[in-house]
Enzyme design. Structure first.
Site, PDB file in Angstrom:
ATOM      1  N   GLY A   1      10.049  -9.804  -3.633  1.00  0.00           N
ATOM      2  CA  GLY A   1      10.024  -9.587  -2.194  1.00  0.00           C
ATOM      3  C   GLY A   1       8.603  -9.613  -1.679  1.00  0.00           C
ATOM      4  O   GLY A   1       7.638  -9.634  -2.459  1.00  0.00           O
TER       5      GLY A   1
ATOM      6  N   GLY B   1       8.251  -2.119  -1.039  1.00  0.00           N
ATOM      7  CA  GLY B   1       8.633  -0.955  -1.841  1.00  0.00           C
ATOM      8  C   GLY B   1       8.861  -1.247  -3.314  1.00  0.00           C
ATOM      9  O   GLY B   1       9.380  -0.409  -4.037  1.00  0.00           O
ATOM     10  N   LYS B   2       8.444  -2.403  -3.794  1.00  0.00           N
ATOM     11  CA  LYS B   2       8.745  -2.781  -5.171  1.00  0.00           C
ATOM     12  C   LYS B   2       8.050  -1.865  -6.183  1.00  0.00           C
ATOM     13  O   LYS B   2       8.689  -1.301  -7.062  1.00  0.00           O
ATOM     14  CB  LYS B   2       8.323  -4.241  -5.416  1.00  0.00           C
ATOM     15  CG  LYS B   2       9.003  -5.219  -4.484  1.00  0.00           C
ATOM     16  CD  LYS B   2       8.602  -6.641  -4.760  1.00  0.00           C
ATOM     17  CE  LYS B   2       7.131  -6.929  -4.548  1.00  0.00           C
ATOM     18  NZ  LYS B   2       6.698  -6.831  -3.151  1.00  0.00           N
ATOM     19  N   THR B   3       6.736  -1.742  -6.017  1.00  0.00           N
ATOM     20  CA  THR B   3       5.991  -0.937  -6.978  1.00  0.00           C
ATOM     21  C   THR B   3       6.376   0.528  -6.863  1.00  0.00           C
ATOM     22  O   THR B   3       6.564   1.216  -7.866  1.00  0.00           O
ATOM     23  CB  THR B   3       4.475  -1.040  -6.711  1.00  0.00           C
ATOM     24  OG1 THR B   3       4.223  -2.293  -6.149  1.00  0.00           O
ATOM     25  CG2 THR B   3       3.693  -0.838  -7.961  1.00  0.00           C
TER      26      THR B   3
ATOM     27  N   SER C   1      11.429 -26.334   4.251  1.00  0.00           N
ATOM     28  CA  SER C   1      12.476 -25.878   5.165  1.00  0.00           C
ATOM     29  C   SER C   1      12.221 -26.273   6.623  1.00  0.00           C
ATOM     30  O   SER C   1      13.067 -26.077   7.485  1.00  0.00           O
ATOM     31  CB  SER C   1      12.649 -24.363   5.070  1.00  0.00           C
ATOM     32  OG  SER C   1      11.543 -23.722   5.633  1.00  0.00           O
TER      33      SER C   1
ATOM     34  N   LYS D   1      13.460 -14.867   8.042  1.00  0.00           N
ATOM     35  CA  LYS D   1      13.355 -15.848   9.123  1.00  0.00           C
ATOM     36  C   LYS D   1      14.149 -15.392  10.348  1.00  0.00           C
ATOM     37  O   LYS D   1      13.685 -15.524  11.491  1.00  0.00           O
ATOM     38  CB  LYS D   1      13.884 -17.207   8.650  1.00  0.00           C
ATOM     39  CG  LYS D   1      12.925 -17.899   7.685  1.00  0.00           C
ATOM     40  CD  LYS D   1      13.524 -19.191   7.184  1.00  0.00           C
ATOM     41  CE  LYS D   1      12.526 -19.915   6.290  1.00  0.00           C
ATOM     42  NZ  LYS D   1      13.116 -21.082   5.646  1.00  0.00           N
TER      43      LYS D   1
HETATM   44  P1  ADP Z   1       5.164  -3.538  -2.897  1.00  0.00           P
HETATM   45  O1  ADP Z   1       5.033  -3.132  -4.306  1.00  0.00           O
HETATM   46  O2  ADP Z   1       6.464  -4.197  -2.599  1.00  0.00           O
HETATM   47  O3  ADP Z   1       4.023  -4.308  -2.368  1.00  0.00           O
HETATM   48  P2  ADP Z   1       4.815  -0.737  -2.363  1.00  0.00           P
HETATM   49  O4  ADP Z   1       5.817  -0.184  -3.271  1.00  0.00           O
HETATM   50  O5  ADP Z   1       3.399  -0.726  -2.756  1.00  0.00           O
HETATM   51  O6  ADP Z   1       5.235  -2.220  -2.003  1.00  0.00           O
HETATM   52  O7  ADP Z   1       5.002  -0.030  -0.963  1.00  0.00           O
HETATM   53  C1  ADP Z   1       3.980   0.104  -0.027  1.00  0.00           C
HETATM   54  C2  ADP Z   1       4.115   1.434   0.663  1.00  0.00           C
HETATM   55  O8  ADP Z   1       5.273   1.470   1.459  1.00  0.00           O
HETATM   56  C3  ADP Z   1       4.220   2.584  -0.272  1.00  0.00           C
HETATM   57  O9  ADP Z   1       3.459   3.635   0.220  1.00  0.00           O
HETATM   58  C4  ADP Z   1       5.696   2.959  -0.242  1.00  0.00           C
HETATM   59  O10 ADP Z   1       5.891   4.302  -0.482  1.00  0.00           O
HETATM   60  C5  ADP Z   1       6.092   2.572   1.161  1.00  0.00           C
HETATM   61  N1  ADP Z   1       7.484   2.133   1.229  1.00  0.00           N
HETATM   62  C6  ADP Z   1       7.941   0.890   1.018  1.00  0.00           C
HETATM   63  N2  ADP Z   1       9.270   0.827   1.164  1.00  0.00           N
HETATM   64  C7  ADP Z   1       9.679   2.069   1.481  1.00  0.00           C
HETATM   65  C8  ADP Z   1      10.960   2.656   1.762  1.00  0.00           C
HETATM   66  N3  ADP Z   1      12.097   1.932   1.732  1.00  0.00           N
HETATM   67  N4  ADP Z   1      11.007   3.965   2.033  1.00  0.00           N
HETATM   68  C9  ADP Z   1       9.874   4.688   2.072  1.00  0.00           C
HETATM   69  N5  ADP Z   1       8.652   4.218   1.828  1.00  0.00           N
HETATM   70  C10 ADP Z   1       8.535   2.908   1.545  1.00  0.00           C
END
Ligand code: ADP
Length: 756
Positions: free
Chosen positions: A343, A348-350, A663, A706
């Protein structure tokens, strides 16, 4: 005649022996007196003598006579001769009656021969016992032997023979043979005793050495500790590592390698230029966790609770994670399939990886693989290189301090393959459950077990991930957030966290919902919430300054004063034009930051049939332009004749980010058609889809992003490839509600509807 069954005892004629009269009780004999006749019969096996019958005894017994009984009850008995037991019966009182006949001996030895053989054997015995502590006692005993039968009878209990073999000595009729048997048994006894004794002595010696070594070590330890206490600053590195190697619980290979390095360190000494390298190595391997962590049952309820508490929304993602944990729980395993979270940044991946660790009660470690181009960065450098280092994986293991962390491998799509080897193939080895229990980092040079690590990978897209690596992983898509989701994430998570980090209290500040919405719409342009988080952090820092300076007691953040808190208005999103112009069509693009709208602008100008392409177009998009031109030429042969005399200019305004991908195909075709037909297309209509030379509209990626971008930009109708219809499931209702979504199969389906 008193019959006494005995077992496992050699008795032979000419032997005088003594027993206490109490012993006779065991034999069921009431009283004895001098002159009584006794018959000793030999039981075949160890059994209750009172139950013995004829078949239980050997055919030869010993006839004996009681000679005297002294006042203390000592009975002196002389064995007289061997007898054949012809019958053996027991009357009602249990008294045994036997029928005997004397069994003659074959006298094939002269008394002189017998004497000399006996004396020879006795001296062997006397010699033999000298070597033993108990020898003195045995010697006195042996000096009383009068003949070879005394010898064998008194040794009977010690000979290493079974009863069968012992009985054979009684059974043989030839004296010569009997002497041979006795000599043989005696020699075997002496040899075996010697061997056993030597082995015992050696073992004792070994034990003594061990005790000694232990005692010395303990003493050294005590003395060293005293020294250490006196000079704590100079506890030697060698000693420190000796201790930590012993305590680390490494596998055999690792311990051997570490001790080898330690020995080198001792030899080299502190001034050697290798010392630092050896130190670093030992420091590394001894801080790694070598302990196999026990499997702790997974509590799915708790896991759900943690995921819900830490992350808003992401329903599907959480479901997939819980499924994975359930499979692990069923198999009682610490690791399972490798998850790949795909994504845009900030979705929120990490952080969800971190929540998985928390839910499982395990350590968390994140390793960034973005830009890694050298295999050695994954697998380590061989120690022969100057400045050699362990690879990132093992370095991460060390940081985690456990052997079963949740390890997030960030940006696996950003691995670069070049002359430094292929890092993705090294990564494959790390992730392969068949191989990773003995993963060998080049720097460590010994295997380490990674099989209990739960790996989670993240990527922005799967396009650049090599197929073999991708095949190993379970893909979980993070679709990006709608404006409403972002609003709740900000309210529930980002704002409270930013307040905590900055020290601003709830009573110090109010942020209106409208302000939050404005930050989302005007200051960020992304699928995730990373930019939003940054803006909120900025806002809190600004608030903190105001509060500390005392310029304000309670702050109120509203859309109107946002500029003051965050600064200049952040982002200019492309929004649709009001006016429609022939040759200009609205398209939808997917970028790393999420979805965006884009405009394809085309124009015919005086010239000589050249094609001019400008703007931020990648190679793939340029190919789409060629296909589109061919397609339009074939659809409108007449109208496109002008392409030969005039220059065709195609421009894609830069917008905020470069765009690429196939696309935009349908948008380019539509723009060119609009250009050559001179009919404008409503700018509130947008489209996305790859086109083929045959005029088919083919599926594309990133549909949710999109469509979100389309809503944000004010688009009302969107044409999408029919094959993408199932992706609509992943699109939020609030987005679908705002749009008329038209699935199409063919280019002409679009043209016929928009060019009117
Ligand atoms: P990614 O790894 O996808 O780049 P991160 O996990 O680093 O994203 O998320 C970035 C920030 O956004 C973090 O501080 C995370 O806690 C917050 N965050 C992302 N998604 C959510 C969510 N669904 N609910 C609460 N906080 C979120």
């Amino acid at each position: 005649m008193i019959t006494i069954p005995i077992y496992d005892t050699i008795l032979l004629p000419d032997v005088i022996f003594y027993f206490k009269s109490e012993v006779t009780d065991e034999w069921n004999v009431q009283t004895l007196k001098a002159g009584d006749e006794l018959c000793f019969v030999m039981l075949r096996e160890d059994m209750d003598p009172n139950k013995a019958e004829l078949r239980d005894i050997y055919p030869i017994g010993i006839y004996a006579r009681v000679e005297t009984i002294d006042a203390d009850g000592n009975v002196k008995v002389r064995a007289v001769s061997r007898v054949n037991v012809l019958d053996f019966k027991r009357n009602r009182k249990g008294v045994i009656k036997v029928d005997l006949e004397i069994r003659p001996e074959i006298e094939d030895l002269t008394p002189e021969e017998e004497d000399s053989r006996f004396e020879q054997l006795r001296s062997r015995f006397l010699n033999f016992v000298q070597n033993y502590q108990w020898g003195l006692w045995a010697r006195a005993f042996m000096l009383q032997w009068k003949n070879i039968y005394d010898l064998v009878c008194s040794m009977s209990g010690y000979l290493m023979m079974d009863w069968e073999e012992k009985y054979e000595i009684i059974e043989v009729d030839s004296r010569k043979e009997r002497y041979d048997l006795i000599e043989h048994a005696s020699m075997a006894f002496m040899e075996l005793t010697d061997v056993a004794e030597t082995a015992e002595q050696q073992q004792q010696q070994r034990n003594e050495n061990l005790y000694r070594e232990d005692a010395i070590k303990k003493q050294i330890d005590i003395l060293q500790r005293e020294l250490d206490e006196m000079h704590p600053e100079s506890i030697s590195d060698v000693r420190k590592f000796e201790k930590s190697i012993a305590e680390a619980g490494m596998n055999e290979d690792a311990e051997r390698e570490a001790r080898k390095v330690l020995n080198r360190m001792k030899q080299e000494g502190q001034d050697s230029h290798e010392y630092g390298m050896l130190y670093d190595y030992l420091d590394f391997v001894t801080t790694l966790s070598w302990k196999t962590e026990e499997y702790v049952p997974i509590d799915l309820g708790k896991a759900e609770e943690v995921l819900d508490r830490e992350h808003y929304g992401l329903k599907k993602v959480k479901e997939r994670i819980i499924q994975q944990l359930a499979v692990m729980a069923l198999n009682k395993k610490q690791s399972g399939s490798i998850l790949l979270f795909v994504g845009a940044p900030g979705t929120g991946k990490t952080s969800i990886g971190q929540s998985i660790a928390e839910a499982l009660g395990r350590k968390y470690v994140r390793i960034s693989l973005g830009g890694v181009r050298d295999e050695a960065e994954i697998r380590g450098h061989r120690r022969t290189y100057i400045g050699a280092m362990p690879g990132r994986i093992m370095e991460g293991m060390k940081r985690s301090g456990a052997s079963n962390p949740v390890m997030v491998l960030d940006e696996v799509d950003k691995l670069v393959r070049d002359y430094g080897g292929d890092p993705s193939s090294a990564l494959l080895e790390v992730l392969d459950p068949e191989q990773n229990s003995t993963f060998t980092d080049h720097y460590m040079n010994v295997p380490y077990d990674l099989s209990n690590v739960l790996f989670v990978c993240t990527a922005n897209s799967t396009d650049t991930i090599p197929e073999p690596l991708l095949n190993r992983m379970e893909i979980i898509e993070f679709p990006g957030y709608t404006a409403t989701e972002k609003f709740y994430i900000a309210k529930k998570h980002l704002i409270p966290k930013a307040m905590k980090a900055s020290g601003v209290k709830r009573k110090d500040i109010t942020i209106t919902d409208a302000a939050v919405r404005k930050v989302i719409s005007d200051y960020t342009m992304e699928s995730g919430v990373r930019g939003l988080k940054k803006q909120i952090d900025t806002l809190m820092r600004y608030a903190a300054v105001k509060l500390v300076k005392g310029e304000s007691e309670k702050l109120s953040v509203k859309p109107a004063n946002l500029r003051e808190y965050i600064g200049h208005r952040g982002i200019n999103h492309d929004i649709i034009d009001k006016k429609s112009v022939p040759g200009v069509v609205t398209g939808l693009a997917w970028t790393m930051a999420g979805g965006e709208i884009l405009f394809i602008e085309t124009k015919l100008i005086h010239g000589s049939g050249k094609l001019i392409i400008t703007g931020q177009l990648g190679d793939v998009m340029k190919e789409s332009v060629s296909i589109a031109i061919s397609l339009v030429k074939s659809m409108y042969p007449e109208e496109t004749k002008c392409f030969e005399e005039m220059d065709l200019h195609i421009h894609v305004p830069e917008g905020a980010v470069p765009k690429d991908g196939p696309s935009a195909g349908i948008t380019i075709v539509t723009a060119l058609t609009s250009l050559v037909t001179g009919k404008p297309v409503n700018p509130a209509i947008a489209m996305t889809g790859e086109v083929s030379l045959r005029g088919n509209v083919m599926p594309i990626g990133g549909l949710p992003e999109k469509l979100m971008a389309a809503v944000r930009a004010g688009v009302k109708t969107v044409f999408i490839p029919e094959k993408n219809v199932e992706d609509l499931e992943d699109v939020a209702e609030e987005v679908k509600k705002e749009l008329e979504i038209v699935p199409v199969k063919k280019v002409k389906d679009v043209i016929s509807r928009v060019i009117v």
